[in-house]
Design an enzyme around this catalytic site. Structure first.
Site, PDB file in Angstrom:
ATOM      1  N   HIS A  91     -38.326   8.075  33.233  1.00 14.47           N
ATOM      2  CA  HIS A  91     -38.264   7.853  31.795  1.00 14.47           C
ATOM      3  C   HIS A  91     -38.000   9.170  31.073  1.00 14.47           C
ATOM      4  O   HIS A  91     -38.232  10.241  31.626  1.00 14.47           O
ATOM      5  CB  HIS A  91     -39.610   7.337  31.250  1.00 14.47           C
ATOM      6  CG  HIS A  91     -40.184   6.167  31.977  1.00 14.47           C
ATOM      7  ND1 HIS A  91     -40.266   4.908  31.410  1.00 14.47           N
ATOM      8  CD2 HIS A  91     -40.771   6.062  33.206  1.00 14.47           C
ATOM      9  CE1 HIS A  91     -40.858   4.078  32.258  1.00 14.47           C
ATOM     10  NE2 HIS A  91     -41.171   4.758  33.356  1.00 14.47           N
ATOM     11  N   TYR A  92     -37.582   9.090  29.816  1.00 15.45           N
ATOM     12  CA  TYR A  92     -37.787  10.214  28.907  1.00 15.45           C
ATOM     13  C   TYR A  92     -38.830   9.794  27.884  1.00 15.45           C
ATOM     14  O   TYR A  92     -38.991   8.608  27.584  1.00 15.45           O
ATOM     15  CB  TYR A  92     -36.507  10.725  28.261  1.00 15.45           C
ATOM     16  CG  TYR A  92     -35.692   9.765  27.423  1.00 15.45           C
ATOM     17  CD1 TYR A  92     -36.239   9.036  26.366  1.00 15.45           C
ATOM     18  CD2 TYR A  92     -34.315   9.626  27.646  1.00 15.45           C
ATOM     19  CE1 TYR A  92     -35.467   8.195  25.576  1.00 15.45           C
ATOM     20  CE2 TYR A  92     -33.535   8.791  26.869  1.00 15.45           C
ATOM     21  CZ  TYR A  92     -34.115   8.080  25.837  1.00 15.45           C
ATOM     22  OH  TYR A  92     -33.344   7.253  25.062  1.00 15.45           O
ATOM     23  N   THR A  93     -39.524  10.774  27.334  1.00 17.02           N
ATOM     24  CA  THR A  93     -40.662  10.464  26.463  1.00 17.02           C
ATOM     25  C   THR A  93     -40.244  10.004  25.076  1.00 17.02           C
ATOM     26  O   THR A  93     -40.988   9.276  24.421  1.00 17.02           O
ATOM     27  CB  THR A  93     -41.571  11.693  26.307  1.00 17.02           C
ATOM     28  OG1 THR A  93     -40.812  12.756  25.720  1.00 17.02           O
ATOM     29  CG2 THR A  93     -42.110  12.144  27.665  1.00 17.02           C
TER      30      THR A  93
ATOM     31  N   GLU B  83     -42.510  10.529  33.430  1.00 19.90           N
ATOM     32  CA  GLU B  83     -42.005  10.781  32.082  1.00 19.90           C
ATOM     33  C   GLU B  83     -41.519  12.222  31.975  1.00 19.90           C
ATOM     34  O   GLU B  83     -42.245  13.159  32.310  1.00 19.90           O
ATOM     35  CB  GLU B  83     -43.108  10.539  31.044  1.00 19.90           C
ATOM     36  CG  GLU B  83     -43.519   9.087  30.894  1.00 19.90           C
ATOM     37  CD  GLU B  83     -42.638   8.313  29.934  1.00 19.90           C
ATOM     38  OE1 GLU B  83     -41.714   8.923  29.345  1.00 19.90           O
ATOM     39  OE2 GLU B  83     -42.879   7.098  29.768  1.00 19.90           O
TER      40      GLU B  83
ATOM     41  N   HIS C 190     -35.792   3.652  33.697  1.00 24.18           N
ATOM     42  CA  HIS C 190     -36.380   2.599  32.873  1.00 24.18           C
ATOM     43  C   HIS C 190     -35.292   1.683  32.316  1.00 24.18           C
ATOM     44  O   HIS C 190     -35.459   0.469  32.230  1.00 24.18           O
ATOM     45  CB  HIS C 190     -37.174   3.241  31.731  1.00 24.18           C
ATOM     46  CG  HIS C 190     -38.141   2.314  31.080  1.00 24.18           C
ATOM     47  ND1 HIS C 190     -38.853   2.645  29.949  1.00 24.18           N
ATOM     48  CD2 HIS C 190     -38.537   1.055  31.397  1.00 24.18           C
ATOM     49  CE1 HIS C 190     -39.636   1.643  29.605  1.00 24.18           C
ATOM     50  NE2 HIS C 190     -39.459   0.662  30.468  1.00 24.18           N
TER      51      HIS C 190
ATOM     52  N   ASP D 179     -33.679   4.788  28.497  1.00 22.30           N
ATOM     53  CA  ASP D 179     -34.029   6.031  29.201  1.00 22.30           C
ATOM     54  C   ASP D 179     -33.932   5.896  30.730  1.00 22.30           C
ATOM     55  O   ASP D 179     -34.091   4.798  31.247  1.00 22.30           O
ATOM     56  CB  ASP D 179     -35.432   6.493  28.779  1.00 22.30           C
ATOM     57  CG  ASP D 179     -36.514   5.431  28.949  1.00 22.30           C
ATOM     58  OD1 ASP D 179     -36.292   4.268  28.525  1.00 22.30           O
ATOM     59  OD2 ASP D 179     -37.580   5.749  29.497  1.00 22.30           O
TER      60      ASP D 179
END
Length: 280
Positions: free
Chosen positions: A86-88, A151, A189, A199
């Site tokens: 993921h990215y946050t 993340e 994700h 993401d």
């Protein structure tokens, strides 16, 4: 004897679940309170593992079906089989840690990696984080129960730093070795929730990961797709949920093409899809 064996197993689980947190407590007093909550929750879950209650079944006439609990000696903990990246989409690591340490958000991840490459372990790998949400990959409809969530500190509209990717690669290598995770099961994700989540996005270096054995990517030499190529079936065979086909196309392109963010196939995109799906 049986109870002693179970107690030994639970003690090992609790130690494993809490050891990383105890290390953080020694060096970061700002999270003393949430680490204490973590340990308490892990203790509660361990008591559930100690339960030896037989199945209480009742037949159609209301009669209790005879049953008892006899513990097997052949078992261990369930292990993760996927890694979801993921990215946050937040401004900083402290903001993400705040998000993951308050109950109202109802979200979490196993790991957070900062732009400087620092890795923060937030949940024992054997436990179920709340990172995937409503998602599907192949026939798996509960990705939280079979995956590790990572993340990356990134807003979603910026390049990923090389120190961050270097740490990610080291972490992926450890997870792959520890849990024997198949190469194909390192995904994003956006792959498991097309149309809902993008993401880690079009800027994420999937090719760099594939070169290290984490996930697949298209070859440099791409063989043109045949005229009768069924792109929908190919997406489904890779793992995508094609119930929303444009969303699945967009998710595939963000991962494997990374030229434009759109929900329509060009001929080049179809050629890439033909190349990729043959790896699965």
């Amino acid at each position: 004897m049986k109870k002693q064996y179970l107690l030994l197993l639970i003690a090992a689980l609790i130690f494993s679940a809490c050891s990383s947190k105890k290390q953080i407590v020694k060096t970061n007093s700002a999270y003393d309170a949430t680490n204490k909550i973590y340990t308490g929750h892990a203790d509660t879950l361990s008591q559930m593992l100690l339960a030896t209650n037989p199945a209480m079944l009742v037949d159609s006439l209301g009669r209790l079906v005879p049953s008892e609990f006899i513990g097997t000696v052949n078992f261990n903990l369930r292990k993760p089989n996927y890694v979801i990246i993921h990215y946050t989409a937040q401004d900083s690591v402290p903001q993400t840690l705040r998000t993951f340490t308050v109950t109202r958000t109802q979200v979490s991840a196993h790991y957070v990696i900062g732009k400087d490459g620092k890795v923060i372990h937030m949940l024992n790998d054997y436990m179920r984080a709340w990172h995937a949400g409503v998602s599907k990959w192949g026939n798996v409809t509960d990705m939280n129960s079979s995956s590790i969530g990572i993340e990356l500190d990134n807003k979603g509209n910026e390049p990923f730093s090389q120190p961050q990717i270097n740490s990610l690669l080291l972490l992926l290598a450890k997870l792959k070795k520890d849990y024997n995770i198949p190469r194909a099961n390192f995904i994003g994700h956006g792959d498991i929730a097309p149309g809902r989540k993008p993401d880690p996005g079009i800027r994420f270096p999937w090719e760099q990961l594939a070169n290290k054995g984490f996930g697949f990517y298209s070859d440099m030499l791409i063989i043109p797709a045949p005229a009768n190529f069924d792109s929908t079936t190919a997406l489904r065979l890779i793992g995508y949920d094609t119930s929303n086909l444009p969303a699945a196309i967009g998710a595939f392109k963000r991962h494997f093409v990374q030229r434009e963010d759109s929900n329509r196939f060009t001929q080049f995109d179809l050629d890439v899809l033909y190349n990729v799906y043959q790896k699965y």
